[in-house]
Design an enzyme around this catalytic site. Structure first.
Site, short mmCIF file in Angstrom:
data_model
loop_
_atom_site.label_atom_id
_atom_site.label_comp_id
_atom_site.label_asym_id
_atom_site.label_seq_id
_atom_site.Cartn_x
_atom_site.Cartn_y
_atom_site.Cartn_z
N ASP A 275 0.64 -1.49 0.21
CA ASP A 275 0.29 -0.44 0.21
C ASP A 275 1.05 1.04 -0.39
OD1 ASP A 275 -2.81 1.17 1.81
OD2 ASP A 275 -2.25 1.91 -0.37
C1 GLC Z 1 -4.09 4.00 0.24
C2 GLC Z 1 -5.16 3.12 0.37
C3 GLC Z 1 -5.05 2.33 -0.82
C4 GLC Z 1 -4.54 3.15 -2.18
C5 GLC Z 1 -3.33 3.90 -1.99
C6 GLC Z 1 -3.50 4.45 -4.08
O1 GLC Z 1 -3.41 4.80 1.13
O2 GLC Z 1 -5.18 2.21 1.56
O3 GLC Z 1 -6.69 1.61 -0.61
O4 GLC Z 1 -5.28 1.75 -2.99
O5 GLC Z 1 -3.33 4.15 -0.76
O6 GLC Z 1 -3.93 5.16 -3.49
#
Ligand code: GLC
Length: 737
Positions: A275
């Site tokens: 993430d």
């Molecule tokens: C965010 C979220 C994730 C998302 C990613 C990209 O922090 O936790 O669900 O897809 O970053 O935006």
């Protein structure tokens, strides 16, 4: 001669036994063999879009970028792709990603609302529209479906989930994957799905985002992993690590999760991405000492791509040279990345063709409206207040009556409020009513009272009131957790004063989570719960209020009476003292002796029941369920039984009913929940007609994880319900031999 024959026979035998590598794997091997270590590491690096900055284009030219997220200008995407394909040494295309969680331009209900439709076809259709619209911008990978089972409405990201149930989350997650990917990922409008957040993120302690989780492996395997296994089986092309730790191990560094389960047990060959920054966050977790250590831990835990920590690009080469990370593991990660790009057809077709009017197509808006209609849950309808009839003037009030930016909910970066059709706009187009629009409060957290008088005055001039309350979009989603999940601002006061007018009062609640609306529900004559329903929320509400559409939504998550009940969910254990002899706090006699009231499992100030249970939802008609009928009262280990039920539409509206199948294992070596959803069917039944709904049950459907981590069903007695929700129904009993 004899030796030569023997040689040929051996070669032929070996060839026959060695599985032929398909052409994709051969292409991957061929490309990998040409790549330097730096180029391999470059593929493992995902960066946030920076337009055509020299910094970014320079890194792409040097083969240091595998993917870019959040670039949505198709011309910029094509130029970045051209640089990668024509100006880098090996011409490996980029994969462009974006969070397209419930729509790109045409916004569908938030996933929690989509789950409330209990209609996988509607969910799949929404994902297909999202894929077509986002692919037109050059996006070929989205970070969805979010299938974190969540039983805590304080957690802001419950909005992105499919709710509290494992089975429903699995079904909706698989439907979403199919909608995004179709059956051919190389389809130019197909986008790679991403199962997130792997795993257990919905268990964040106290409903506070990013918080720690304690999950026994048995529970992880029974409740939180199955939706991920279901979408992996459905072909979900990628997975994303979760921010949280499970029992002290952050998922980004969890080799047991990412290798033993995902790769070895599930034989998953998709790509695993961190993430945003979750690699680096293993430092504040207290799990890694610095970014180099975090890169080592993530690489050795099987993480293929680094989203925005810059850990792999900075340290992976050194880690290989130091022998802390094997180049063979890097090769595996790069294989997973290249496999995704080959499957997407990016090597053959790296560029995005111009698409005429890809956004807001009439058929897309119609699908969004249908999803919004089916996502609405009718919680109360006293005196058949709805659909409104014999009404000339309607007062449409409340802070969400005309708030396009809020009705779309969280996680819709590309939504355009000016394209949203609000209730106010939709009601004004209705011919059967005069409509007075008076929000009363300018936004959901508004505590000012002066606007309320205008709304009350409007209500006095009307024959009925439709009050749109709930949450602004910003109050749910990532890092938007609330310890008090009541209506924000002065909305309850607004409802009190509207109630005092004595006019029929309909509440339309638009929120990103279940809200504790007990007092407000008591005051209202009718309540429609609309988890932020997207671009077409207004027309959907108008059709529901007028009876042009009939509500069919059912709750995908329990609505608590008060936040102190949380976690409260239907699939709870019975305990050794299930709730009974309930004496509520105000009924306890003064100076009551210590054990003079019931000693069973409930709260003195809330009882044992939620405000509304999982699976609950009314219609404008009524349905009568007969008792379930079994094809046999004995289920053998390899056999199946059929459970059937007659459901009669006893009202005057043709309508859909979501018929739910629940089972209970009455005695097991690990205590089992009082009910578990095992199936559902959404059936249309004409007024006065009867439908027979049947389900098949096998022993596999009754399996649960044991202390030895094997899942299987135990012989014994079971109850089975075919019911309208998780609390209703008369069970039948059968025995598994
Ligand atoms: C965010 C979220 C994730 C998302 C990613 C990209 O922090 O936790 O669900 O897809 O970053 O935006």
């Amino acid at each position: 001669m004899k030796n030569k024959l023997l040689w040929f026979a051996t070669i032929a035998l070996l060839a026959a036994c060695t599985p032929a590598k398909d052409s994709t794997e051969q292409k991957i091997d061929n490309l990998l063999s040409q790549m330097t270590l730096e180029e391999k590491i470059g593929q493992m690096n995902q960066l946030n879009g920076m337009g055509l900055s020299d910094d970014l284009t320079g890194q792409i030219r040097a083969g240091q970028v595998g993917s870019i997220l959040n670039e949505v200008n198709v011309d910029v995407v094509n130029e970045l792709q051209r640089i990668a394909v024509e100006e880098s040494r090996l011409g490996i295309p980029l994969i462009i990603a974006r969070d397209v969680i419930h729509g790109f331009k045409t916004i569908f209900p938030i996933p929690l609302g989509q789950a409330a439709t209990w209609n996988p076809a509607v969910v799949e259709a929404g994902a297909r529209v999202a894929a077509e619209e986002s692919a037109a911008s050059g996006i070929r990978w989205t970070f969805s479906p979010m299938i974190d089972v969540s039983r805590d409405p304080r957690w802001g990201r419950i909005a992105e989930s499919y709710g509290e149930d494992t089975y429903l989350s699995a079904v909706m997650g698989a439907a979403t994957v199919k909608g995004y990917q179709t059956d051919n990922l190389a389809n130019p409008t197909a986008i790679a799905a991403c199962a997130k957040h792997f795993c257990g993120y919905g268990v964040s302690e106290s409903g506070k985002d990013y918080n720690t989780t304690w999950i026994p492996e048995v529970q992880l395997r029974d409740v939180y992993l199955p939706p991920f296994k279901a979408v992996a089986d459905a072909g979900c092309a990628t997975f994303m690590c979760s921010f949280n730790d499970i029992n002290g191990v952050p998922s980004t560094g969890n080799a047991w999760l990412n290798k033993d389960i995902l790769r070895d047990e599930w034989n998953y060959d998709g790509m695993l991405v961190t993430d945003w920054g979750s690699m680096e966050q293993m430092i504040p977790h207290g799990f890694c000492s610095d970014l180099k250590h975090a890169a080592e831990v993530a690489a050795n835990a099987g993480v293929d791509m680094d989203m925005m920590s810059y850990g792999y690009t900075q340290y992976l080469k050194t880690l290989v040279e130091e022998g802390k990370v094997k180049e063979a593991d890097i090769d595996n990660a790069v294989r997973n990345i290249l496999r995704l790009k080959f499957r997407l057809g990016l090597f053959e077709n790296p560029y995005t063709a111009k698409v005429e009017n890809p956004y807001y197509r009439p058929e897309s808006l119609e699908k969004a409206k249908q999803a919004a209609i089916e996502s609405a849950v009718l919680l109360k309808n006293d005196k058949q207040t709805l659909p409104l009839k014999d009404v000339r003037t309607v007062a449409l009030v409340g802070p969400l009556a005309d708030a396009g930016v809020d009705q779309v909910g969280t996680w819709c970066f590309d939504a355009e409020p000016e394209h949203c059709v609000t209730p106010a706009q939709a009601f004004r187009n209705l011919e059967q009513f005069n409509v007075i629009v008076e929000p009363g409060l300018t936004y959901s957290r508004d505590n000012s009272q002066q606007g309320i008088q205008k709304a009350v005055a409007a209500a006095r001039r009307a024959d009925a009131i439709v009050c749109c309350v709930g949450e602004e979009a910003i109050l749910s989603g990532e890092a938007k957790c609330r310890a008090d999940i009541s209506l924000p601002g002065a909305q309850t006061e607004l409802i009190r004063q509207l109630k005092a007018t004595g006019k029929p009062l309909v509440l339309a609640v638009m929120a990103g989570r279940p809200l504790t609306i007990g007092e407000e529900t008591e005051m209202a004559d009718a309540v429609l719960y609309h988890f932020h329903a997207g671009t077409m929320a207004g027309p959907a509400l108008a059709e529901l209020i007028t009876g042009q559409a009939v509500p069919s939504g059912k709750l995908p998550v329990t609505i608590p009476k008060m936040v102190g009940q949380v976690p409260v969910y239907y699939a709870h254990k019975n305990t050794g003292r299930p709730a009974s002899n309930i004496t509520m706090i105000d009924d306890i006699p003064v100076a009551a002796p210590q054990f003079s009231i019931g000693s069973t499992s409930y709260h003195l100030d809330a009882g044992s029941q939620p405000l509304f249970p999982f699976g609950y939802g009314l219609s404008y008609t009524t349905f009568a369920y007969a008792n379930p009928v079994l094809s046999d009262t004995v289920l053998t280990r390899n056999g199946k039984i059929t459970v059937s039920c007659e459901i009669r539409n006893t009202g005057s509206y043709d309508a859909y009913e979501t018929v739910q199948l629940y089972t209970r294992d009455l005695v097991a070596s690990l205590c089992q929940p009082v009910r578990l959803l095992k199936g559902f069917q959404k059936v249309h039944i004409k007024a006065g007609q009867t439908a027979t709904v049947s389900f098949e049950l096998t022993a596999d459907d009754l399996a649960f994880c044991h202390s030895d981590m094997r899942s299987y069903a135990e012989p014994g007695d079971f109850q089975v319900w075919i019911a309208a929700d998780s609390q209703q129904g008369i069970p039948a009993t059968f025995t598994l031999r």
